[in-house]
Enzyme design. Structure first.
Site, PDB file in Angstrom:
ATOM      1  N   LYS A 189       0.896  -1.264  -0.076  1.00 36.64           N
ATOM      2  CA  LYS A 189      -0.059  -0.104   0.006  1.00 36.64           C
ATOM      3  C   LYS A 189       0.759   1.132  -0.128  1.00 36.64           C
ATOM      4  O   LYS A 189       1.855   1.333   0.855  1.00 36.64           O
ATOM      5  CB  LYS A 189      -0.797   0.058   1.126  1.00 36.64           C
ATOM      6  N   GLY A 210       7.763  -2.323  12.048  1.00 39.52           N
ATOM      7  CA  GLY A 210       7.145  -1.015  12.623  1.00 39.52           C
ATOM      8  C   GLY A 210       7.825  -0.065  12.745  1.00 39.52           C
ATOM      9  O   GLY A 210       8.178   1.078  12.415  1.00 39.52           O
TER      10      GLY A 210
HETATM   11  P1  AMP Z   1       4.048  -4.623   3.145  1.00 39.13           P
HETATM   12  O1  AMP Z   1       3.835  -5.159   4.455  1.00 39.13           O
HETATM   13  O2  AMP Z   1       3.375  -3.106   2.672  1.00 39.13           O
HETATM   14  O3  AMP Z   1       5.540  -4.118   2.895  1.00 39.13           O
HETATM   15  O4  AMP Z   1       3.492  -5.373   1.840  1.00 39.13           O
HETATM   16  C1  AMP Z   1       3.946  -6.804   1.830  1.00 39.13           C
HETATM   17  C2  AMP Z   1       2.852  -7.538   0.967  1.00 39.13           C
HETATM   18  O5  AMP Z   1       2.726  -6.722  -0.315  1.00 39.13           O
HETATM   19  C3  AMP Z   1       3.328  -8.610   0.524  1.00 39.13           C
HETATM   20  O6  AMP Z   1       2.639  -9.697   1.385  1.00 39.13           O
HETATM   21  C4  AMP Z   1       3.256  -8.964  -0.907  1.00 39.13           C
HETATM   22  O7  AMP Z   1       2.575 -10.115  -1.406  1.00 39.13           O
HETATM   23  C5  AMP Z   1       2.380  -7.432  -1.316  1.00 39.13           C
HETATM   24  N1  AMP Z   1       2.312  -7.180  -2.657  1.00 39.13           N
HETATM   25  C6  AMP Z   1       3.758  -7.092  -3.315  1.00 39.13           C
HETATM   26  N2  AMP Z   1       3.443  -6.557  -4.554  1.00 39.13           N
HETATM   27  C7  AMP Z   1       1.888  -6.660  -4.787  1.00 39.13           C
HETATM   28  C8  AMP Z   1       1.047  -6.740  -5.749  1.00 39.13           C
HETATM   29  N3  AMP Z   1       1.657  -6.278  -7.171  1.00 39.13           N
HETATM   30  N4  AMP Z   1      -0.052  -6.968  -5.776  1.00 39.13           N
HETATM   31  C9  AMP Z   1      -0.633  -7.321  -4.656  1.00 39.13           C
HETATM   32  N5  AMP Z   1       0.193  -7.583  -3.429  1.00 39.13           N
HETATM   33  C10 AMP Z   1       1.577  -7.184  -3.357  1.00 39.13           C
END
Ligand code: AMP
Length: 396
Positions: free
Chosen positions: A201, A376
């Site tokens: 996100k 975090g």
């Molecule tokens: P974060 O916790 O914000 O670092 O997000 C990590 C998560 O983002 C992981 O579980 C990934 O599977 C997901 N992620 C990365 N790229 C994508 C994408 N193109 N579409 C959906 N989820 C994604």
């Protein structure tokens, strides 16, 4: 934010009782309670050994899981005491309460060279609420406080910040490593300074992007968050992750980067899929993504572009995977970035959480300068936020 804090090397600990906040929040088997990885306990050993060998009596403490102020037997730290004792090769005296009679009696009797562990701090609701009476009771058992749980320094809890109102506070070796490497990267990086951001996100990383725009020479955006940026630039993104309420922000950031002369790189091709599944067939798409497909990973041209951008870097900070790396077919981009970092010759710092897990899973951990232990906490560090568990430590 001042990261230059006094450490355990800056104080004579001989004959002192040290309240040591550790991160013993270990993963456990949900059924049996068995510790499934003792990495965090192992990581705490150097600070503990230093204190014991230099004549301190160590009152260690930690949280485990999320008991939310309830006494949950499944979340007792007793198994941690046992494992710690095996690793140290000496007895770890376990208190059956936190600031109660047992803890106080055992702390009072503790001798130099001995270590005890208090019961799970979060069994008491006052820990997370930073209750002054609870913090004081913890502090009253000791002469000084050492913070070595980086994963919780972004929290103003009794054991992470509150106790410092009553005791002189120093960093342990783990926290000191995080502060000196990440602090330097943010305050005085070897340039060019490249930030690689990914993950799901945009909204989770807004403050990180804001802060790094002031510091980095290049910002690389991959992962699910890249599609909101692509959409803001007028591309079709099919069913890829989109945060429609962040489109204006995304546009603004790209413009701001251009005005500041910060290179801002986005994917130029993507591995897409018709459904969010490990079995989905990858489809390579350049430019607009058709309406039935979603971007799941960066494509080969993007890998080349991003790898080229990190090649001559002096410092690289990475937070967030480049794609859905949990699915093998869409792990290639994240793997390629891990490899590019490993081969870059730069000071490389990987933020906690998913990117750290990815680097470890893909076998590049030993080629990275520093993998942060706090998810975090390292994110808030990159946001340039004041971290209560760091701010409360004595300045050098
Ligand atoms: P974060 O916790 O914000 O670092 O997000 C990590 C998560 O983002 C992981 O579980 C990934 O599977 C997901 N992620 C990365 N790229 C994508 C994408 N193109 N579409 C959906 N989820 C994604």
């Amino acid at each position: 934010m001042n990261y230059n804090k006094k450490t355990i090397y800056d104080v004579d600990v001989k004959g002192k009782k040290v309240l040591l906040r550790c991160d013993f929040n270990v993963p456990q088997n949900k059924e049996t309670g068995e510790i499934t990885s003792d990495k965090r306990i192992v990581a705490a050993i150097p600070t503990i050994k230093y204190l014991l060998e230099n004549g301190a009596a160590v009152i260690s403490c930690s949280h485990l899981g999320k008991p939310k102020g309830e006494w949950k037997t499944k979340l007792t730290l007793a198994p941690v005491a046992e494992r710690l004792s095996q690793l140290l090769g000496q007895e770890v005296i376990f208190a059956s309460d936190i600031i109660g009679e047992d803890a106080q009696a055992k702390a009072a009797a503790l001798q130099p060279g001995q270590i005890m562990l208090l019961e799970n701090l979060r069994f008491d609701i006052r820990e997370e609420k930073n209750g002054a009476d609870f913090a004081k009771a913890l502090a009253d058992m000791a002469d000084l406080f050492v913070s070595d749980a980086f994963g919780t320094v972004h929290r103003a809890h009794a054991s992470t910040a509150g106790v410092a109102a009553y005791l002189p506070a120093y960093s342990g070796l783990l926290v000191n490593k995080e502060l000196s490497i990440m602090g330097k990267a943010l305050d005085d990086p070897k340039r060019p300074f490249v930030a690689v951001l990914g993950g799901a996100k945009v909204s989770d990383k807004i403050n990180v992007i804001n802060n790094l725009l002031e510091k980095a020479d290049t910002i690389i955006i991959g992962g699910g968050m890249a599609y909101t940026f692509k959409k803001a630039q007028g591309y079709e993104i099919g069913t890829s992750l989109l945060e429609a309420d962040r489109l204006d922000y995304a546009k603004e950031m790209v413009e701001k980067a251009a005005a500041k002369g910060v290179k801002f790189l986005l994917p130029v091709d993507n591995l897409c899929a018709a459904e969010f599944s490990a079995e989905a067939e990858p489809v390579l798409v350049e430019g607009n993504i058709p309406e039935n497909l979603m971007g799941m990973d960066i494509g080969p041209k993007t890998v080349e572009l991003f790898a080229e951008a990190v090649k001559g870097a002096g410092t690289i900070v990475w937070n967030g995977p480049m794609g859905v790396f949990e699915f093998d077919k869409f792990a290639g981009g994240t793997k390629a970035m891990a490899k590019a970092l490993a081969e870059s010759g730069a000071v490389t710092i990987v933020g906690g959480g998913d990117s750290a897990a990815a680097v470890e899973k893909l076998g590049f951990a030993d080629k990275i300068t520093h993998i942060s232990t706090g998810g975090g906490a390292s994110l808030e560090f990159l946001e340039g936020k004041e971290l209560p568990g760091v701010a409360c430590l004595l300045d050098k």
